[in-house]
Design an enzyme around this catalytic site. Structure first.
Site, PDB file in Angstrom:
ATOM      1  N   HIS A  78       0.810  -1.236   0.000  1.00 30.29           N
ATOM      2  CA  HIS A  78       0.000   0.000   0.000  1.00 30.29           C
ATOM      3  C   HIS A  78       0.836   1.277   0.000  1.00 30.29           C
ATOM      4  O   HIS A  78       0.325   2.352  -0.273  1.00 30.29           O
ATOM      5  CB  HIS A  78      -0.857   0.075   1.264  1.00 30.29           C
ATOM      6  N   GLU A 130      -3.300   3.020   1.885  1.00 25.01           N
ATOM      7  CA  GLU A 130      -2.827   3.593   0.612  1.00 25.01           C
ATOM      8  C   GLU A 130      -3.247   5.055   0.499  1.00 25.01           C
ATOM      9  O   GLU A 130      -2.455   5.913   0.070  1.00 25.01           O
ATOM     10  CB  GLU A 130      -3.406   2.799  -0.575  1.00 25.01           C
ATOM     11  N   CYS A 194      -5.773   0.415 -10.619  1.00 20.99           N
ATOM     12  CA  CYS A 194      -4.780  -0.581 -11.037  1.00 20.99           C
ATOM     13  C   CYS A 194      -5.420  -1.611 -11.966  1.00 20.99           C
ATOM     14  O   CYS A 194      -6.495  -2.137 -11.672  1.00 20.99           O
ATOM     15  CB  CYS A 194      -4.234  -1.280  -9.796  1.00 20.99           C
TER      16      CYS A 194
HETATM   17  S1  SF4 Z   1      -0.564  -4.564  -8.272  1.00 21.96           S
HETATM   18 FE1  SF4 Z   1      -2.343  -3.200  -8.127  1.00 21.96          FE
HETATM   19  S2  SF4 Z   1      -3.743  -4.197  -6.710  1.00 21.96           S
HETATM   20 FE2  SF4 Z   1      -1.743  -5.145  -6.448  1.00 21.96          FE
HETATM   21  S3  SF4 Z   1      -0.775  -3.996  -4.801  1.00 21.96           S
HETATM   22 FE3  SF4 Z   1      -0.131  -3.039  -6.704  1.00 21.96          FE
HETATM   23  S4  SF4 Z   1      -1.611  -1.400  -7.025  1.00 21.96           S
HETATM   24 FE4  SF4 Z   1      -2.487  -2.773  -5.490  1.00 21.96          FE
END
Ligand code: SF4
Length: 282
Positions: A78, A130, A194
């Site tokens: 995070h 986060e 994401c």
């Molecule tokens: S890949 Fe995406 S969902 Fe996984 S920790 Fe990173 S930002 Fe979060």
């Protein structure tokens, strides 16, 4: 009577690369040192946290960090606010930084916007680690909201830049963007969700349609777990949210049901396999 359930696990569910990276890093140090401090739960999944605690992981809070000195501390996927790095420096703490690269990139973008004197709004969950890290890039000046209704009584600037926590729903983000534009604001909107989460929407939609029952396995604190569960439920109303195999009930199933198991980006594959093994004993 045997239920003869036909059980399959979604191959695309399980940890995202950010979580794999953090857990690999933790396990490597646990093997070498026998213990490791971690700032907050390493992943929003109690079963996985317990597994790592048995290997020597010690979860600490931000208050604990203030009193800790000369130790190694893992920063989870995070990410953290600048304040944490300052405290670590003062306390001679070696940070093992497993912040996800996607989150780091977003922190950077928000910092650049803040440096460029833009007014910033962040669509994210209040108090989420986060989000605290993202807001920290702006000297805590960015306005965080988790629901558009929260903006009703706020005097917003005419022009602002909108960001999103990485695990929010894309549908909600774009609906919010449209509403704000319709209200006459000049919005520079950045979809910073994401793709490890949003790409799963389509995969899950297709997966859940082929089953009589769906078991969505996730920690209750997981943000992306909530979003992905809703996606499953929308496309298969016979979807149950469970945290582990102990929450299974026979009344959830009919004999011969085809059962699909899927989960969040913080759900370990071993936990989904465990659920499958229990179902196969019915
Ligand atoms: S890949 Fe995406 S969902 Fe996984 S920790 Fe990173 S930002 Fe979060």
């Amino acid at each position: 009577m045997s239920y003869n359930l036909q059980v399959s696990i979604d191959r695309d569910s399980g940890f995202c690369f950010g979580v794999v990276y953090a857990i690999d890093m933790a396990e490597e140090i646990l093997t070498e040192d026998g213990y490791l401090y971690c700032l907050g739960d390493i992943v929003h999944n109690d079963a996985e946290v317990e597994r790592l605690k048995l290997k020597g992981l010690r979860i600490i809070s931000h208050d604990d960090l203030i009193d800790l000195k000369n130790e190694k501390v893992l920063i989870r996927a995070h990410g953290e606010a600048p304040e944490t790095y300052k405290i670590a420096l003062q306390n001679n703490i070696t940070l093992i930084d497993a912040s996800c690269p996607v989150v780091l990139k977003l922190q950077n973008r928000i910092k650049n916007s803040h440096d460029a004197k833009e007014k910033i709004l962040i669509f994210g969950k209040h108090g989420h680690a986060e989000v605290i890290g993202l807001q920290g890039q702006t000297n805590n000046e960015a306005l965080v909201f988790q629901d558009i209704a929260e903006l009703e009584d706020v005097n917003l600037p005419d022009k602002f830049t909108l960001y999103s926590q990485t695990t929010k729903s894309t549908d909600k983000f774009y609906a919010i963007k449209d509403q704000l534009i319709n209200r006459g604001f000049d919005v520079k909107a950045n979809d910073t969700i994401c793709r490890q989460v949003s790409n799963r929407y389509d995969d899950l939609r297709n997966f859940v349609k082929s089953f009589d029952r769906i078991l969505f396995v996730s920690g209750r604190k997981s943000s992306n777990g909530k979003v992905l569960y809703e996606v499953c439920r929308q496309y298969n109303p016979n979807t149950y949210f469970i945290s582990n195999a102990d929450e299974l009930e026979l009344s959830m199933f009919n004999p011969g049901d085809k059962v699909g198991i899927c989960g969040a980006t913080s759900t370990p594959m071993w936990l989904m396999k465990n659920v499958k093994e229990v179902l196969e004993t019915y």
